[in-house]
Every structure is written in C-alpha cells, then in structure tokens.
Design a protein around this motif. Structure first.
Motif, PDB file in Angstrom:
ATOM      1  N   MET A  30       0.752  -1.131  -0.049  1.00 43.20           N
ATOM      2  CA  MET A  30      -0.117   0.275   0.235  1.00 43.20           C
ATOM      3  C   MET A  30       0.921   1.691   0.398  1.00 43.20           C
ATOM      4  N   SER A  31       1.660   1.470   0.376  1.00 41.97           N
ATOM      5  CA  SER A  31       3.026   2.831   0.790  1.00 41.97           C
ATOM      6  C   SER A  31       3.527   2.606  -0.874  1.00 41.97           C
ATOM      7  N   ASP A  32       4.005   1.340  -1.250  1.00 40.72           N
ATOM      8  CA  ASP A  32       3.818   1.960  -3.016  1.00 40.72           C
ATOM      9  C   ASP A  32       2.909   2.849  -3.952  1.00 40.72           C
ATOM     10  N   VAL A  33       1.250   2.419  -3.867  1.00 43.98           N
ATOM     11  CA  VAL A  33       0.597   2.772  -3.724  1.00 43.98           C
ATOM     12  C   VAL A  33       0.255   4.144  -3.812  1.00 43.98           C
ATOM     13  N   LEU A  34       0.922   4.896  -2.298  1.00 40.63           N
ATOM     14  CA  LEU A  34       0.607   6.196  -2.628  1.00 40.63           C
ATOM     15  C   LEU A  34       1.853   6.817  -3.012  1.00 40.63           C
ATOM     16  N   ARG A  84      -8.650   2.303   1.944  1.00 45.17           N
ATOM     17  CA  ARG A  84      -8.696   2.567   3.016  1.00 45.17           C
ATOM     18  C   ARG A  84      -7.134   3.739   2.117  1.00 45.17           C
ATOM     19  N   THR A  85      -6.508   2.954   1.565  1.00 48.98           N
ATOM     20  CA  THR A  85      -4.697   4.053   0.691  1.00 48.98           C
ATOM     21  C   THR A  85      -5.942   4.016  -0.545  1.00 48.98           C
ATOM     22  N   ALA A 132      -5.343   7.955  -2.163  1.00 51.69           N
ATOM     23  CA  ALA A 132      -4.762   7.786  -3.524  1.00 51.69           C
ATOM     24  C   ALA A 132      -5.393   8.370  -4.858  1.00 51.69           C
ATOM     25  N   ASP A 133      -6.439   8.428  -4.127  1.00 51.59           N
ATOM     26  CA  ASP A 133      -7.191   9.128  -5.246  1.00 51.59           C
ATOM     27  C   ASP A 133      -7.835   8.093  -6.285  1.00 51.59           C
ATOM     28  N   PHE A 147      -1.935   9.763   6.560  1.00 48.75           N
ATOM     29  CA  PHE A 147      -2.664   9.083   6.363  1.00 48.75           C
ATOM     30  C   PHE A 147      -1.103   7.697   6.944  1.00 48.75           C
ATOM     31  N   GLU A 148       0.263   8.198   6.250  1.00 46.22           N
ATOM     32  CA  GLU A 148       1.413   7.696   6.646  1.00 46.22           C
ATOM     33  C   GLU A 148       1.338   7.262   7.526  1.00 46.22           C
TER      34      GLU A 148
END
Ligand code: ATP
Ligand code: MG
Lengths: 114, 137
Positions: free
Chosen positions: A34-38, A58-59, A63-64, B44-45
């Motif tokens: 998920m942090s890669d997606v962001l 949520r992610t 990320a829209d 969020f992070e």
C-alpha cells in the motif's frame, strides 16, 4: 477503457460504488504494497491487487483511485464494501491471478503507470 | 480550525479513519486536489505508523488559510535510528502489519516527499511525535 469493459475482459463482478459510465481508465498499476501505491499519481488508473481488506480501500481513497481490481478470487467483506461506497470506489473482483489480469489488460491497451 | 482524533494500537479496521475525515473536510473547504492529496498521504502514512509500530496516540490537525499543520503523537517504542528509518525500504514491520499491506519501508520517505516541513521527535521507550506542515499557497 470503460470500467465495464475491464470487468468483461477479466470475467469480473462489479461491487462497491456504482460504475461511473463516463470514467475512462487509461493506466494500470499492480501492487500488494500500500505504501508503494501512495508514491504515485493515480489519475485515470486502475489498481490491480490481491490485497483484500479495509486498508486496500483506505489507501485507494487516499490515492484518489476510483477503480480497484481485486484478483485471486478474494472476497471483500461487508465492512470493506461499505468503505468502498463511502469513498466512491468501484471494485471489480475476478478469479484470475494478478499476472493474468495484468497480461489481459496490458494486451487490451492499458498503459503501465511507468 | 482544529481537529483531534485518537489512534488505537493495532486497530487496522479503523486505521485511516482520521485521514479520511480530514480529506472530506479539505474537500468541503475547497482546497485544491493536489494539496489535498499530499496532505492526506502524509497524514495517512503517519497515522498507519502510529497504529502499526506504536501503541496508539493522538492526531491534531490545524487548518488555516495558508497552511495545514498535522501532529501525530504516539506512545510507543520510539525510533532508535531515525536516519535508517528515513531510508527507502527500511522496515521493521511485523508479520501482521505486512499482511495488511504495509511494511514497504516507504512511509517516512513518502511523508518527507509530500510535506513542506517535517519534524520527528522520538525517544526510545517513550514515543514519537511527527509534525508535518503543508503550505497551501
Ligand atoms: N511511530 C513509530 N514508532 C516506532 N517506530 C516507527 C514509527 N514510525 C516508523 N517507525 C520505524 O521506522 C520504520 C520505517 O517506517 P516507514 O513508515 O518508512 O516504513 P514501514 O511503516 O515499515 O512500511 P510502509 O510505511 O512502507 O508500510 C518502521 O518499520 C519502524 O521500524
Ligand atoms: Mg509506515
């Protein structure tokens, strides 16, 4: 590519928020992280993922993202579907593996994010 | 405007609720989409980190016409080596956290990239306070 065309190509079922018939998907990004997606701009992008939980939604919301394609026959629970509807995210769920989903959509003309 | 939220340790059902609520507020206030995106990604992070790596805490958000200041303060183990933690790919995330889709070691670098100012105060055995500022103009 329209959301319903994607669903048809991957033999998928549409759940979550109703399809925006005018929305045109141009790119795809596959990730379970998920942090890669962001890290990226997700304009006109469908997320292909095997991660099927609240945090996927949520992610995606942060990320829209407007369309998420969930593979490997994972089943979103009620909680997750509610989050999808609240965040206006359409979910396509498919039995296919992430590799197969990616191959089909690549061949059909969706661009990689990079 | 001031908003306060609580963060619960290990609660991945609700994690992200605060960021989601802030996103809605910013939309209602008519903040431009690019600034909304970087604000909520940073928040969020930090929110997820407090749930995943610490024992919960609080989030305070202040919004005025020119900037958004977000403070995520947790009680937790602290970060022993902040330089290492700031590196892309460095993660000590547990199996449970990885199962939720986190643990790429990209959160803190993402926060740095998306905020205009970032301050991290951390003490081992006490907790971590992450202060992020986004300028709107
Ligand atoms: N609030 C915190 N309390 C204690 N340790 C933290 C905290 N935030 C980050 N860390 C430490 O710093 C590391 C890096 O954090 P970072 O957010 O960059 O990556 P991650 O959370 O492990 O993975 P990702 O954010 O990509 O899902 C964490 O694995 C953890 O060891
Ligand atoms: Mg993190």
């Amino acid at each position: 590519m329209k959301v319903k065309e994607i669903a048809k190509l991957v033999d998928g079922e549409i759940v979550g928020a109703p399809v925006d018939e005018t929305y045109e998907v141009k790119k795809a990004f596959a990730s379970d992280l998920m942090s890669d997606v962001l890290r990226f701009h997700m304009d006109d992008t469908v997320l292909i993922t095997g991660l099927c939980n609240n945090q996927t939604m949520r992610t995606s919301e942060m990320a829209d993202l407007r369309v998420v394609l969930i593979g490997r026959d994972k089943q979103p629970d009620e909680d997750m579907l509610e989050l999808a509807e609240d965040a206006d995210i359409t979910i396509i769920k498919s039995k296919y593996s992430i590799f197969k989903l990616s191959g089909i959509l690549y061949a059909a003309g969706l661009e990689p994010l990079y | 405007m001031h908003y306060t939220f609580n963060i619960e340790r290990g609660n991945f059902t609700d994690a992200g609720q605060a960021s989601s609520s802030v996103k809605r507020t910013l939309k209602q206030l008519g903040v431009d989409p690019a600034n909304i995106k970087r604000t909520v990604v940073a928040l969020f992070e930090a929110e997820i980190n407090a749930v995943a790596h610490a024992y919960g805490g609080t989030i305070d958000v202040d919004i005025d016409g020119e900037k958004i200041v977000m403070v995520v303060a947790d009680q937790g183990p602290g970060i022993p080596n902040l330089d290492l933690a700031m590196q892309e790919g460095w993660s000590t995330a547990s199996a449970k956290v990885r199962e939720m889709g986190y643990g790429a070691g990209m959160g803190l670098p993402n926060i740095k990239k998306n905020s205009d100012e970032l301050k991290i105060d951390t003490e081992v055995g006490v907790g971590t306070t992450v202060t992020m500022t986004v300028y709107l103009t």
